[in-house]
Design a protein around this motif. Structure first.
Motif, PDB file in Angstrom:
ATOM      1  N   ILE A   1      35.944  40.670  -4.953  1.00 47.42           N
ATOM      2  CA  ILE A   1      35.248  41.723  -4.224  1.00 47.42           C
ATOM      3  C   ILE A   1      35.596  41.554  -2.753  1.00 47.42           C
ATOM      4  O   ILE A   1      35.681  40.433  -2.245  1.00 47.42           O
ATOM      5  CB  ILE A   1      33.721  41.709  -4.445  1.00 47.42           C
ATOM      6  N   LYS A   2      35.843  42.676  -2.096  1.00 48.18           N
ATOM      7  CA  LYS A   2      36.126  42.675  -0.666  1.00 48.18           C
ATOM      8  C   LYS A   2      34.917  43.219   0.074  1.00 48.18           C
ATOM      9  O   LYS A   2      34.165  44.023  -0.467  1.00 48.18           O
ATOM     10  CB  LYS A   2      37.353  43.522  -0.362  1.00 48.18           C
ATOM     11  N   GLY A   3      34.754  42.772   1.302  1.00 53.29           N
ATOM     12  CA  GLY A   3      33.647  43.215   2.138  1.00 53.29           C
ATOM     13  C   GLY A   3      34.150  43.704   3.490  1.00 53.29           C
ATOM     14  O   GLY A   3      35.257  44.234   3.597  1.00 53.29           O
ATOM     15  N   LYS A   4      33.361  43.466   4.527  1.00 51.89           N
ATOM     16  CA  LYS A   4      33.700  43.910   5.880  1.00 51.89           C
ATOM     17  C   LYS A   4      34.872  43.110   6.432  1.00 51.89           C
ATOM     18  O   LYS A   4      35.008  41.911   6.170  1.00 51.89           O
ATOM     19  CB  LYS A   4      32.493  43.746   6.798  1.00 51.89           C
ATOM     20  N   GLY A   5      35.713  43.795   7.205  1.00 57.20           N
ATOM     21  CA  GLY A   5      36.879  43.133   7.793  1.00 57.20           C
ATOM     22  C   GLY A   5      37.788  42.592   6.714  1.00 57.20           C
ATOM     23  O   GLY A   5      38.108  43.278   5.752  1.00 57.20           O
ATOM     24  N   GLN A   6      38.161  41.325   6.860  1.00 60.51           N
ATOM     25  CA  GLN A   6      39.024  40.676   5.868  1.00 60.51           C
ATOM     26  C   GLN A   6      38.226  39.888   4.837  1.00 60.51           C
ATOM     27  O   GLN A   6      38.803  39.157   4.032  1.00 60.51           O
ATOM     28  CB  GLN A   6      40.000  39.740   6.579  1.00 60.51           C
ATOM     29  N   SER A   7      36.893  40.018   4.851  1.00 57.29           N
ATOM     30  CA  SER A   7      36.079  39.199   3.956  1.00 57.29           C
ATOM     31  C   SER A   7      36.357  39.524   2.492  1.00 57.29           C
ATOM     32  O   SER A   7      36.582  40.671   2.119  1.00 57.29           O
ATOM     33  CB  SER A   7      34.591  39.350   4.265  1.00 57.29           C
ATOM     34  N   GLN A   8      36.342  38.459   1.692  1.00 57.61           N
ATOM     35  CA  GLN A   8      36.645  38.587   0.274  1.00 57.61           C
ATOM     36  C   GLN A   8      36.092  37.371  -0.461  1.00 57.61           C
ATOM     37  O   GLN A   8      36.126  36.259   0.053  1.00 57.61           O
ATOM     38  CB  GLN A   8      38.162  38.646   0.087  1.00 57.61           C
ATOM     39  N   LEU A   9      35.593  37.596  -1.646  1.00 57.53           N
ATOM     40  CA  LEU A   9      35.182  36.514  -2.534  1.00 57.53           C
ATOM     41  C   LEU A   9      36.032  36.624  -3.782  1.00 57.53           C
ATOM     42  O   LEU A   9      36.081  37.673  -4.423  1.00 57.53           O
ATOM     43  CB  LEU A   9      33.695  36.630  -2.876  1.00 57.53           C
ATOM     44  N   SER A  10      36.715  35.545  -4.113  1.00 53.09           N
ATOM     45  CA  SER A  10      37.644  35.543  -5.243  1.00 53.09           C
ATOM     46  C   SER A  10      37.329  34.371  -6.168  1.00 53.09           C
ATOM     47  O   SER A  10      37.184  33.237  -5.710  1.00 53.09           O
ATOM     48  CB  SER A  10      39.075  35.408  -4.715  1.00 53.09           C
TER      49      SER A  10
END
Length: 154
Positions: free
Chosen positions: A42-51
């Motif tokens: 899942i991607k969030g704000k800016g370059q944030s991502q949880l993988s």
């Protein structure tokens, strides 16, 4: 090979890394598979991502990688702190999965990711970020299935 064919080949080869890094959707859980590894992102704000990744045969431990909005990254099992909080609950330390406690923490966090509404992630050298868990149940397999195991059981 003529010049125009060579130019087209160079352009396509140059775009492949960009396309490969574009996996995942903003605010929506998605999954992908390649070379025996399943990835849930899942991607969030800016370059944030949880993988979260799982090797299909369970011969490698599951991996959790968090990237903050600035692009700084931390992952479990790399001697750095990584913690999650589901729905504002207590922090769950998923820094490592090699010990029994670490493996249990990872299993607990994974189960809560499948049932919660949102997850906040923090760790060493990264700024915290929050992601929705809407739809995660449909994307994330249950921990202990599909090769999603901790280091402690290998």
């Amino acid at each position: 090979m003529n010049k125009s064919s060579l130019s087209a080949l160079v352009l396509v080869c140059g775009l492949v890394p960009v396309i490969a890094q574009a996996f995942g959707n903003k605010d929506t859980w998605s999954s992908g598979w390649g070379q025996g590894v399943s990835e849930f992102v899942i991607k969030g704000k800016g370059q944030s991502q949880l993988s979260l990744t799982c090797e299909d045969y369970g011969s490698q431990p599951a991996t959790v990688i968090f990237t903050d909005a600035s692009g700084h990254q931390v992952s479990m099992d790399e001697d750095k702190s990584l913690q999650v909080s589901i729905d504002g609950g207590a922090l769950i330390d998923i820094s490592e999965s090699g010990s029994r406690v670490g493996g249990n923490n990872l299993a607990l966090a994974w189960a809560q990711l499948r049932k919660g509404k949102q997850v906040s992630v923090t760790g060493d050298g990264v700024k915290p970020a929050t992601f929705t868990l809407s739809g995660a149940t449909k994307v994330l397999p249950a921990f202990g299935t599909h090769g999603c195991v901790g280091k402690d059981v290998l």
